[in-house]
Design an enzyme around this catalytic site. Structure first.
Site, PDB file in Angstrom:
ATOM      1  N   GLY A 121       1.081  -1.526   0.068  1.00 20.01           N
ATOM      2  CA  GLY A 121       0.189  -0.050   0.775  1.00 20.01           C
ATOM      3  C   GLY A 121       1.185   1.124  -0.027  1.00 20.01           C
ATOM      4  NE  ARG A 178      -7.293 -13.357  -7.504  1.00 25.11           N
ATOM      5  CZ  ARG A 178      -7.423 -13.927  -7.579  1.00 25.11           C
ATOM      6  NH1 ARG A 178      -5.512 -14.880  -6.865  1.00 25.11           N
ATOM      7  NH2 ARG A 178      -7.809 -15.231  -8.165  1.00 25.11           N
ATOM      8  CG  LEU A 209      -9.843  -6.342 -12.167  1.00 23.93           C
ATOM      9  CD1 LEU A 209      -9.742  -4.781 -12.691  1.00 23.93           C
ATOM     10  CD2 LEU A 209     -10.252  -6.640 -11.259  1.00 23.93           C
ATOM     11  CG  HIS A 220       2.908  -2.834 -15.083  1.00 22.92           C
ATOM     12  ND1 HIS A 220       2.720  -4.024 -14.943  1.00 22.92           N
ATOM     13  CD2 HIS A 220       3.786  -3.005 -16.248  1.00 22.92           C
ATOM     14  CE1 HIS A 220       3.667  -5.018 -15.436  1.00 22.92           C
ATOM     15  NE2 HIS A 220       3.738  -4.395 -16.764  1.00 22.92           N
ATOM     16  CG  LEU A 268      -2.298  -8.529 -17.856  1.00 17.70           C
ATOM     17  CD1 LEU A 268      -3.430  -7.944 -16.858  1.00 17.70           C
ATOM     18  CD2 LEU A 268      -1.693  -9.829 -17.515  1.00 17.70           C
ATOM     19  CG  ASP A 269      -0.300  -5.270 -16.982  1.00 14.43           C
ATOM     20  OD1 ASP A 269      -0.870  -4.919 -15.921  1.00 14.43           O
ATOM     21  OD2 ASP A 269       0.513  -6.560 -16.441  1.00 14.43           O
ATOM     22  CD  GLN A 313      10.285   5.615  -1.994  1.00 11.74           C
ATOM     23  OE1 GLN A 313      10.112   6.438  -2.017  1.00 11.74           O
ATOM     24  NE2 GLN A 313       9.892   4.490  -1.465  1.00 11.74           N
TER      25      GLN A 313
HETATM   26  C1  GRF Z   1       3.648  -1.735  -6.932  1.00 12.16           C
HETATM   27  O1  GRF Z   1       5.463  -2.372  -7.660  1.00 12.16           O
HETATM   28  C2  GRF Z   1       2.653  -1.677  -8.358  1.00 12.16           C
HETATM   29  O2  GRF Z   1       3.674  -0.697  -9.908  1.00 12.16           O
HETATM   30  C3  GRF Z   1       2.353  -3.056  -9.088  1.00 12.16           C
HETATM   31  O3  GRF Z   1       2.591  -3.390  -7.306  1.00 12.16           O
HETATM   32  C4  GRF Z   1       3.438  -3.074  -6.666  1.00 12.16           C
HETATM   33  C5  GRF Z   1       2.648  -2.365  -4.982  1.00 12.16           C
HETATM   34  O4  GRF Z   1       3.241  -1.662  -4.095  1.00 12.16           O
HETATM   35  N1  GRF Z   1       1.138  -3.337  -9.569  1.00 12.16           N
HETATM   36  P1  GRF Z   1       2.157  -0.773  -3.141  1.00 12.16           P
HETATM   37  O5  GRF Z   1       1.696  -1.876  -2.958  1.00 12.16           O
HETATM   38  O6  GRF Z   1       1.592   0.000  -3.652  1.00 12.16           O
HETATM   39  O7  GRF Z   1       3.281  -1.041  -1.868  1.00 12.16           O
END
Ligand code: GRF
Length: 221
Positions: free
Chosen positions: A13, A92, A94, A110, A145-146, A173
């Site tokens: 999160g 997951r 969708l 992504h 997907l993506d 980051q």
């Molecule tokens: C991120 O790298 C996002 O791009 C990927 O899963 C990770 C989630 O990290 N789909 P967080 O839960 O936001 O810390």
């Protein structure tokens, strides 16, 4: 009027946290009305609760099929009446029915420079391919997907010593925590749209290419 935002998570999160902070700082003119997780242990649920945001957990394993699980999510979401839905580390796939219900109102982030490396393990994939650049992409979600229309990408140069773990941290980051709050802010202001043919517009101007981190430093705030 402030936008109603629902966020779907599965884990840590950190993107959710950035969105919570951007709402609190009014960088996003919106309110996160629900955080929905498919995993009860997701740390993101605690982050939401600490911020006083409503949470719900639906364990995908409790449902006989993907369709049933998504139908249950749609029911929970409908009660929260979100203007749009943000996937933030939601792990997951969708169903088309879910995606159709929120067509043009569903964002994902992504950890790769899409269209390169859809799917999982993107950081190792970049190393294995010997690529020198890496980053993340915010896109509208479609049934591919993506593969939905890209909104903004941020990238950086891979250092020779960067292993997959270091790359994951840098992507988070240096890119994700910057581009996702910005894209959600545009969405909340009603500035970002996806046409039926998949073309993305920001403030009425069609994007040929996805926006970049550099654009953020200039006109597109
Ligand atoms: C991120 O790298 C996002 O791009 C990927 O899963 C990770 C989630 O990290 N789909 P967080 O839960 O936001 O810390």
């Amino acid at each position: 009027m402030s936008a109603r935002i629902a966020v779907l998570i599965s884990g840590e999160g950190r993107n959710l946290q950035a969105l919570i902070e951007a709402c609190a700082a009014q960088r996003i003119d919106g309110e996160i009305v629900l955080v929905l997780s498919n995993r009860a242990q997701a740390r993101g649920l605690l982050r939401a609760q600490q911020a006083g945001i409503a949470t719900a957990t639906l364990a995908h394993r409790d449902y006989a099929s993907r369709e049933d699980f998504d139908a249950a999510m749609l029911r929970v979401l409908a009660e929260a009446r979100p203007d749009f839905v943000v996937l933030a580390g939601f792990m997951r796939i969708l169903t088309p029915a879910f995606i159709r219900a929120y067509a043009g109102r569903l964002l994902n982030i992504h950890p790769s420079l899409l269209p390169r490396h859809p799917g999982l393990n993107t950081h190792q994939a970049v190393i294995d391919a010997g690529e020198t650049e890496h980053g993340a992409t915010v896109h509208f979600v479609t049934e591919e997907l993506d593969g939905g229309p890209r909104i903004i990408q941020g990238q950086f140069k891979r250092r020779i010593e960067d292993d997959a773990e270091a790359l994951a941290e840098r992507v988070m980051q240096e890119v994700e925590l910057k581009i996702y709050p910005q894209a959600v802010a545009w969405m909340a202001r009603g500035e970002l749209t996806m046409a039926e043919d998949g073309r993305v517009s920001l403030r009425g101007k069609m994007l040929g290419e996805p926006l970049s981190l550099t654009d953020l430093e200039t006109e597109f705030r």
